[in-house]
Motif scaffolding. Sequence first.
Motif, PDB file in Angstrom:
ATOM      1  N   ILE A  68       0.757  -1.186   0.218  1.00  0.00           N
ATOM      2  CA  ILE A  68       0.052   0.164  -0.001  1.00  0.00           C
ATOM      3  C   ILE A  68       0.905   1.143   0.057  1.00  0.00           C
ATOM      4  O   ILE A  68       0.664   2.284  -1.006  1.00  0.00           O
ATOM      5  N   ARG A  69       1.869   1.223   0.803  1.00  0.00           N
ATOM      6  CA  ARG A  69       3.072   2.159   0.784  1.00  0.00           C
ATOM      7  C   ARG A  69       3.581   2.588  -0.423  1.00  0.00           C
ATOM      8  O   ARG A  69       3.707   3.673  -1.023  1.00  0.00           O
ATOM      9  N   GLU A  70       3.736   1.504  -1.245  1.00  0.00           N
ATOM     10  CA  GLU A  70       4.362   1.587  -2.550  1.00  0.00           C
ATOM     11  C   GLU A  70       3.227   2.339  -3.634  1.00  0.00           C
ATOM     12  O   GLU A  70       3.494   2.996  -4.468  1.00  0.00           O
ATOM     13  N   ALA A  71       2.023   1.857  -3.484  1.00  0.00           N
ATOM     14  CA  ALA A  71       0.908   2.418  -4.215  1.00  0.00           C
ATOM     15  C   ALA A  71       0.877   3.804  -4.039  1.00  0.00           C
ATOM     16  O   ALA A  71       0.664   4.800  -4.858  1.00  0.00           O
ATOM     17  N   LEU A  72       1.011   4.395  -2.830  1.00  0.00           N
ATOM     18  CA  LEU A  72       0.949   5.773  -2.465  1.00  0.00           C
ATOM     19  C   LEU A  72       2.210   6.446  -3.041  1.00  0.00           C
ATOM     20  O   LEU A  72       2.087   7.710  -3.296  1.00  0.00           O
ATOM     21  N   LEU A  73       3.164   5.929  -3.248  1.00  0.00           N
ATOM     22  CA  LEU A  73       4.465   6.566  -3.656  1.00  0.00           C
ATOM     23  C   LEU A  73       4.287   6.889  -5.026  1.00  0.00           C
ATOM     24  O   LEU A  73       4.670   7.967  -5.695  1.00  0.00           O
ATOM     25  N   ASP A  74       3.259   5.979  -5.879  1.00  0.00           N
ATOM     26  CA  ASP A  74       3.085   6.174  -7.106  1.00  0.00           C
ATOM     27  C   ASP A  74       2.240   7.381  -7.451  1.00  0.00           C
ATOM     28  O   ASP A  74       2.151   8.079  -8.150  1.00  0.00           O
ATOM     29  N   VAL A  75       1.298   7.586  -6.337  1.00  0.00           N
ATOM     30  CA  VAL A  75       0.533   8.794  -6.431  1.00  0.00           C
ATOM     31  C   VAL A  75       1.095  10.095  -6.144  1.00  0.00           C
ATOM     32  O   VAL A  75       0.797  11.240  -6.083  1.00  0.00           O
ATOM     33  N   GLY A  76       2.434   9.975  -5.230  1.00  0.00           N
ATOM     34  CA  GLY A  76       3.082  11.136  -4.794  1.00  0.00           C
ATOM     35  C   GLY A  76       2.961  11.457  -3.460  1.00  0.00           C
ATOM     36  O   GLY A  76       3.423  12.455  -2.796  1.00  0.00           O
ATOM     37  N   VAL A  77       2.576  10.405  -2.488  1.00  0.00           N
ATOM     38  CA  VAL A  77       2.382  10.507  -1.094  1.00  0.00           C
ATOM     39  C   VAL A  77       3.615   9.774  -0.459  1.00  0.00           C
ATOM     40  O   VAL A  77       3.304   8.311  -0.413  1.00  0.00           O
ATOM     41  N   VAL A  78       4.201  10.125   0.437  1.00  0.00           N
ATOM     42  CA  VAL A  78       5.381   9.470   0.887  1.00  0.00           C
ATOM     43  C   VAL A  78       5.123   9.356   2.385  1.00  0.00           C
ATOM     44  O   VAL A  78       4.617  10.284   3.114  1.00  0.00           O
ATOM     45  N   ALA A  79       4.790   8.218   2.940  1.00  0.00           N
ATOM     46  CA  ALA A  79       4.183   7.685   4.104  1.00  0.00           C
ATOM     47  C   ALA A  79       5.047   6.324   4.538  1.00  0.00           C
ATOM     48  O   ALA A  79       5.281   5.624   3.856  1.00  0.00           O
ATOM     49  N   SER A  80       5.239   6.582   5.920  1.00  0.00           N
ATOM     50  CA  SER A  80       5.735   5.084   6.282  1.00  0.00           C
ATOM     51  C   SER A  80       4.664   4.076   6.585  1.00  0.00           C
ATOM     52  O   SER A  80       3.426   4.565   6.731  1.00  0.00           O
ATOM     53  N   THR A  81       4.956   2.865   7.005  1.00  0.00           N
ATOM     54  CA  THR A  81       3.860   1.795   7.031  1.00  0.00           C
ATOM     55  C   THR A  81       3.467   1.895   8.454  1.00  0.00           C
ATOM     56  O   THR A  81       2.413   1.621   8.658  1.00  0.00           O
ATOM     57  N   SER A  82       4.235   2.430   9.334  1.00  0.00           N
ATOM     58  CA  SER A  82       3.585   2.737  10.730  1.00  0.00           C
ATOM     59  C   SER A  82       2.612   3.959  10.657  1.00  0.00           C
ATOM     60  O   SER A  82       1.567   3.879  11.174  1.00  0.00           O
ATOM     61  N   ALA A  83       2.812   4.776   9.651  1.00  0.00           N
ATOM     62  CA  ALA A  83       1.529   5.749   9.467  1.00  0.00           C
ATOM     63  C   ALA A  83       0.424   5.259   8.914  1.00  0.00           C
ATOM     64  O   ALA A  83      -0.647   5.690   9.006  1.00  0.00           O
ATOM     65  N   LEU A  84       0.554   4.466   8.013  1.00  0.00           N
ATOM     66  CA  LEU A  84      -0.408   3.649   7.359  1.00  0.00           C
ATOM     67  C   LEU A  84      -1.336   2.968   8.478  1.00  0.00           C
ATOM     68  O   LEU A  84      -2.656   3.067   8.155  1.00  0.00           O
ATOM     69  N   ARG A  85      -0.518   2.018   9.183  1.00  0.00           N
ATOM     70  CA  ARG A  85      -1.087   1.420  10.491  1.00  0.00           C
ATOM     71  C   ARG A  85      -2.099   2.316  11.286  1.00  0.00           C
ATOM     72  O   ARG A  85      -3.152   2.062  11.580  1.00  0.00           O
ATOM     73  N   ARG A  86      -1.421   3.509  11.364  1.00  0.00           N
ATOM     74  CA  ARG A  86      -2.131   4.434  12.501  1.00  0.00           C
ATOM     75  C   ARG A  86      -3.429   5.240  11.735  1.00  0.00           C
ATOM     76  O   ARG A  86      -4.496   5.134  12.346  1.00  0.00           O
ATOM     77  N   GLU A  87      -3.510   5.332  10.422  1.00  0.00           N
ATOM     78  CA  GLU A  87      -4.494   5.945   9.605  1.00  0.00           C
ATOM     79  C   GLU A  87      -5.856   4.710   9.972  1.00  0.00           C
ATOM     80  O   GLU A  87      -6.824   4.937   9.906  1.00  0.00           O
ATOM     81  N   VAL A  88      -5.182   3.268   9.798  1.00  0.00           N
ATOM     82  CA  VAL A  88      -6.186   2.533   9.643  1.00  0.00           C
ATOM     83  C   VAL A  88      -6.933   2.122  11.088  1.00  0.00           C
ATOM     84  O   VAL A  88      -8.018   2.005  11.266  1.00  0.00           O
ATOM     85  N   GLN A  89      -6.044   2.275  12.128  1.00  0.00           N
ATOM     86  CA  GLN A  89      -6.578   2.210  13.566  1.00  0.00           C
ATOM     87  C   GLN A  89      -7.452   3.396  13.724  1.00  0.00           C
ATOM     88  O   GLN A  89      -8.436   3.242  14.518  1.00  0.00           O
ATOM     89  N   ARG A  90      -6.934   4.596  13.247  1.00  0.00           N
ATOM     90  CA  ARG A  90      -7.927   5.643  13.499  1.00  0.00           C
ATOM     91  C   ARG A  90      -9.207   5.593  12.914  1.00  0.00           C
ATOM     92  O   ARG A  90     -10.310   6.034  13.594  1.00  0.00           O
ATOM     93  N   LEU A  91      -9.401   5.151  11.658  1.00  0.00           N
ATOM     94  CA  LEU A  91     -10.622   5.015  11.069  1.00  0.00           C
ATOM     95  C   LEU A  91     -11.432   3.680  11.684  1.00  0.00           C
ATOM     96  O   LEU A  91     -12.725   3.842  11.900  1.00  0.00           O
ATOM     97  N   ARG A  92     -10.668   2.930  12.240  1.00  0.00           N
ATOM     98  CA  ARG A  92     -11.484   1.753  12.903  1.00  0.00           C
ATOM     99  C   ARG A  92     -12.146   2.246  14.300  1.00  0.00           C
ATOM    100  O   ARG A  92     -13.436   2.159  14.822  1.00  0.00           O
ATOM    101  N   THR A  93     -11.257   3.191  14.799  1.00  0.00           N
ATOM    102  CA  THR A  93     -11.671   3.764  16.173  1.00  0.00           C
ATOM    103  C   THR A  93     -13.032   4.731  16.114  1.00  0.00           C
ATOM    104  O   THR A  93     -13.857   4.811  16.525  1.00  0.00           O
ATOM    105  N   ARG A  94     -12.884   5.300  15.090  1.00  0.00           N
ATOM    106  CA  ARG A  94     -13.908   6.253  14.468  1.00  0.00           C
ATOM    107  C   ARG A  94     -15.259   5.650  14.170  1.00  0.00           C
ATOM    108  O   ARG A  94     -16.287   5.849  14.482  1.00  0.00           O
ATOM    109  N   GLN A  95     -15.137   4.414  13.408  1.00  0.00           N
ATOM    110  CA  GLN A  95     -16.275   3.598  13.106  1.00  0.00           C
ATOM    111  C   GLN A  95     -16.805   2.859  14.251  1.00  0.00           C
ATOM    112  O   GLN A  95     -17.947   2.988  14.477  1.00  0.00           O
TER     113      GLN A  95
END
Length: 128
Positions: free
Chosen positions: A36-63
């Motif tokens: 997923i991180r590599e796919a985001l790099l193709d779009v121009g978004v540089v993010a670490s795998t831990s940042a992706l984990r945090r975003e998924v966790q935030r989304l789950r917490t919000r739901q």
Amino acid sequence: MKLHPKRPPGRVDRKAAAYAFDIAELHGAGYTYEAIREALLDVGVVASTSALRREVQRLRTRQVGSALHSAPGPPPAPSTPAASRQSLAPGPRPAPHDLPGGLRGRDVAEAFFSANPSNPLLKSQEIP
């Protein structure tokens, strides 16, 4: 006048926040965070795998939080007077500190700690 921010809530430097739903969807489909991180790099978004984990966790917490807020309230009160009297009648309640066998929780705790000293610097009492 009501304000409508363009960015999602949170810090400004959360670059992957705009793609949180896509990240969660891909992860749910079995993709690794690295893919997923590599796919985001193709779009121009540089993010670490831990940042992706945090975003998924935030989304789950919000739901989960939104699911808790939409939970139904307490059951409706009984409609008949006889049913309301039955629900209000106190039943037999055990004493809160009594354990089966007639022992109190404090007695059980004292017996345990007298048999198992927790401070190794204190000498245990010798039984003659």
